[in-house]
Design an enzyme around this catalytic site. Structure first.
Site, PDB file in Angstrom:
ATOM      1  N   GLY B 143      19.083  50.214  24.345  1.00 22.90           N
ATOM      2  CA  GLY B 143      19.558  51.336  23.531  1.00 22.90           C
ATOM      3  C   GLY B 143      18.454  52.328  23.183  1.00 22.90           C
ATOM      4  O   GLY B 143      18.714  53.531  23.045  1.00 22.90           O
ATOM      5  N   ASP B 161      24.879  49.645  15.667  1.00 25.95           N
ATOM      6  CA  ASP B 161      25.540  48.403  15.286  1.00 25.95           C
ATOM      7  C   ASP B 161      24.694  47.269  15.863  1.00 25.95           C
ATOM      8  O   ASP B 161      25.030  46.666  16.877  1.00 25.95           O
ATOM      9  CB  ASP B 161      26.949  48.431  15.890  1.00 25.95           C
ATOM     10  CG  ASP B 161      27.710  47.131  15.636  1.00 25.95           C
ATOM     11  OD1 ASP B 161      27.162  46.215  15.003  1.00 25.95           O
ATOM     12  OD2 ASP B 161      28.857  47.052  16.122  1.00 25.95           O
TER      13      ASP B 161
END
Lengths: 285, 285
Positions: B143, B161
């Site tokens: 990410g 998240d």
């Protein structure tokens, strides 16, 4: 009796299938009273821990959430709370919060077990700092019998700060008890009771609200709040009013309160009145 | 690998000195991926339980709280969220909530570990029911690297998240990452990130908000919510907006939302914006 190597103390909640634990450094005290076994543990991060018959009651670090929410919403909802009765509440933390309200003229705490208060005085002295307030009265007596004998229409606020509805506290969750309460309250008077976790006790809450209404209360309202040492870490109190609806509260009073709090404020009060979707559905609001 | 006699599974949180546990009937599956060990347990009361490297990630019963609060407040705060990036979120529960919003045209979920999604598909199929929505894209990638390479000013909402800020997720909590995020966002775009427990991680929250502001975000806001399977049972997410303040949200949109939720509603959103007294003091609000 004390150890130095930290270990973990767990409470397994059979009903919910979940558990809460704290890292402890040793047991500081233990007493078997006439009613129950009270233990005090020292923890690494949560101060002192009180356990009654194996059930975690409070820690130094997180009890402010519960005590503030048991006292301030009900007292800022009543228009002029002068006479307050606390049933249970032997650790004296709720009494301390109640006496922060200057308009309260008399607050009596009725806990069946004097040993709880003796242990609180020793291990949670900060919760007992208002015990000698001239407005405070501490009785060690059966709360159910006490409420039956209170003179009719003499009380403004009743706070039921009890253990779970099993054992000694069972009789505090039924219609007969609520009938005594409504009799004791003046018109417009309010009862507030700890009402367990919204996530795992919604059935109990519904039953409690039903019994309150059946006893004659005009309106009920459940306010959720966080409480790490109780099952799921999410707890609640339920308000029930005699004679009129529970619409609004004294927002200006809460906004300009003359005392310090750590969780409660006027916005928190407003927020606590909100029902998450699943509660709205469960209560048919 | 499975047992039938229920036993208790505990996670001890070293940082907070507290623990959470569930009653389990056996381990259903276990995989050691390239990144971490993923376990699935069956519980008596909470459905399936996913554990990553010993840390409880979610249960069938209580994940709705977290997933709804990670998705709906940010999406009803943005005026017109079309392009959404989810960093982490491999269980797909946040993606499912995001795709309930019709105005979302594209939502990409970037989780480093494909095995988390494979386990979710098998044991939490209800969370994966939108994985084949034509607007959904599932990437299994880093990410941090992904955010660095997103075309500038093309994203409306970023949802981080992730697991706790240790191990693989550590790089998602620093200024360099937030600089990538702010670059990727359009003006008015919003980042939301899970920000741990108000009671035991207030220092982390303050640092996170500081890093977000230092990276160039105009405003930050922390929303608390209950989450039984995480430390203290009380959790939070923090919003940060590019270019303008976080005043208000689309209340009318939230009021008339076309999809079902179990925790979130327009009043819950308003209530989640409230800061308890100790948070107000900590953040200097």
């Amino acid at each position: 009796m004390s150890t130095t190597e930290p270990t973990w103390y767990y409470e397994n909640f059979e009903h919910s299938g979940s558990a809460i634990g704290f890292r402890v450094t040793g047991k500081l005290d233990e007493v078997q009273s006439e009613f129950q076994k009270i233990e005090i543990w020292d923890t690494t991060d949560w101060g002192k821990l009180m356990v009654i018959d194996g059930a975690i009651m409070l820690t130094t670090r997180d009890n402010f959430l519960y005590h503030e929410m048991m006292a301030h919403p009900v007292l800022f909802t009543h228009s002029n709370p002068k006479r307050v009765v606390i049933i249970g509440g032997g650790d004296c933390g709720t009494l301390r919060e109640v006496l922060k309200h200057k308009e309260v003229e008399h607050a009596v705490q009725v806990d069946i077990d004097e040993q709880v208060t003796r242990m609180a005085e020793k291990y949670f002295p900060e919760l007992c700092e208002s015990n000698h307030d001239p407005r405070a009265e501490l009785l060690f007596d059966d709360g159910i019998a006490y409420m039956k004998n209170v003179a009719e229409g003499t009380v403004d606020v009743i706070i039921v700060d009890s253990t779970d509805p099993v054992g000694p506290a069972e009789g505090l969750f039924n219609e007969a008890f609520y009938v005594s309460c409504i009799r004791a309250l003046r018109n417009g008077g309010i009862l507030v009771q700890q009402s367990e976790s919204p996530l795992v006790h919604i059935g109990l809450m519904k039953a409690m609200r039903h019994h309150m209404t059946a006893a004659g209360f005009a309106d009920t309202r459940t306010l959720p709040f966080p409480q790490p040492c109780y099952p799921t870490g999410w707890w609640s109190c339920t308000l029930a009013r005699k004679g009129s609806e529970l619409a609004g509260f004294r927002e200006r009073g809460a906004q300009s309160k003359s005392f310090a709090t750590r969780y409660y404020n006027v916005d928190v009060h407003r927020a606590a009145l909100v029902q998450p979707e699943f509660m709205r559905e469960a209560f048919g609001d």
